[in-house]
Motif scaffolding. Sequence first.
Motif, short mmCIF file in Angstrom:
data_model
loop_
_atom_site.label_atom_id
_atom_site.label_comp_id
_atom_site.label_asym_id
_atom_site.label_seq_id
_atom_site.Cartn_x
_atom_site.Cartn_y
_atom_site.Cartn_z
N LYS A 1 0.83 -1.20 0.00
CA LYS A 1 0.00 0.00 0.00
C LYS A 1 0.87 1.26 0.00
CE LYS A 1 -3.80 2.25 2.37
NZ LYS A 1 -4.73 2.23 3.48
N LEU A 2 1.95 1.23 0.77
CA LEU A 2 2.89 2.35 0.80
C LEU A 2 3.52 2.57 -0.58
CD1 LEU A 2 4.45 4.47 2.48
CD2 LEU A 2 6.15 2.69 2.91
N PHE A 3 3.92 1.47 -1.22
CA PHE A 3 4.51 1.57 -2.55
C PHE A 3 3.49 2.11 -3.56
CE2 PHE A 3 5.66 -0.32 -6.67
CZ PHE A 3 6.91 0.26 -6.82
N ALA A 4 2.24 1.68 -3.48
CA ALA A 4 1.20 2.15 -4.40
C ALA A 4 0.94 3.64 -4.20
CB ALA A 4 -0.07 1.35 -4.19
N GLU A 5 0.88 4.10 -2.97
CA GLU A 5 0.66 5.53 -2.70
C GLU A 5 1.84 6.37 -3.17
OE1 GLU A 5 -0.23 5.88 1.44
OE2 GLU A 5 -2.22 4.99 1.24
N MET A 6 3.04 5.88 -2.96
CA MET A 6 4.24 6.61 -3.40
C MET A 6 4.28 6.69 -4.93
SD MET A 6 8.21 5.94 -2.42
CE MET A 6 8.20 4.30 -3.08
N THR A 7 3.94 5.60 -5.60
CA THR A 7 3.92 5.59 -7.06
C THR A 7 2.87 6.55 -7.60
OG1 THR A 7 4.62 3.29 -7.03
CG2 THR A 7 3.68 4.10 -9.07
N GLN A 8 1.71 6.57 -6.97
CA GLN A 8 0.65 7.48 -7.40
C GLN A 8 1.08 8.94 -7.20
OE1 GLN A 8 -3.08 7.00 -5.39
NE2 GLN A 8 -4.08 8.61 -6.57
N TYR A 9 1.70 9.24 -6.09
CA TYR A 9 2.16 10.60 -5.79
C TYR A 9 3.16 11.07 -6.84
CZ TYR A 9 4.20 14.45 -3.11
OH TYR A 9 4.66 15.67 -2.70
N ILE A 10 4.12 10.23 -7.17
CA ILE A 10 5.15 10.60 -8.15
C ILE A 10 4.55 10.71 -9.55
CG2 ILE A 10 7.27 9.81 -9.26
CD1 ILE A 10 8.10 8.72 -6.51
N SER A 11 3.67 9.77 -9.91
CA SER A 11 3.09 9.82 -11.25
C SER A 11 2.19 11.04 -11.43
CB SER A 11 2.32 8.54 -11.56
OG SER A 11 1.23 8.40 -10.68
N GLU A 12 1.47 11.46 -10.40
CA GLU A 12 0.65 12.67 -10.50
C GLU A 12 1.53 13.90 -10.71
OE1 GLU A 12 -1.75 12.83 -7.01
OE2 GLU A 12 -3.13 11.29 -7.72
N ALA A 13 2.69 13.93 -10.05
CA ALA A 13 3.61 15.05 -10.23
C ALA A 13 4.17 15.07 -11.65
CB ALA A 13 4.74 14.97 -9.22
N VAL A 14 4.52 13.91 -12.18
CA VAL A 14 5.05 13.83 -13.55
C VAL A 14 3.99 14.26 -14.56
CG1 VAL A 14 5.87 12.22 -15.32
CG2 VAL A 14 6.79 12.10 -13.01
N VAL A 15 2.76 13.84 -14.37
CA VAL A 15 1.68 14.24 -15.29
C VAL A 15 1.46 15.74 -15.20
CG1 VAL A 15 -0.80 14.06 -15.69
CG2 VAL A 15 0.55 12.00 -15.32
N ARG A 16 1.53 16.31 -14.02
CA ARG A 16 1.34 17.75 -13.84
C ARG A 16 2.45 18.54 -14.53
NH1 ARG A 16 -1.77 21.95 -13.29
NH2 ARG A 16 -1.08 23.48 -11.79
#
Length: 50
Positions: free
Chosen positions: A5-20
């Motif tokens: 779950k920690l890995f999934a949240e971290m991946t989502q956080y980084i991918s949202e920043a990259v998309v932004r």
Amino acid sequence: MNISKLFAEMTQYISEAVVRIFGPSDDAYPSTGVQPFSGEPFHEPRRADW
């Protein structure tokens, strides 16, 4: 907290920043185009002692 779950949240956080950062611009500026010139060009006055 579960590691997956920690890995999934971290991946989502980084991918949202990259998309932004690299995503399309969301600016709402109007497209104005070229503005017409409606004034007189500046001419520096000549010096009398030249």
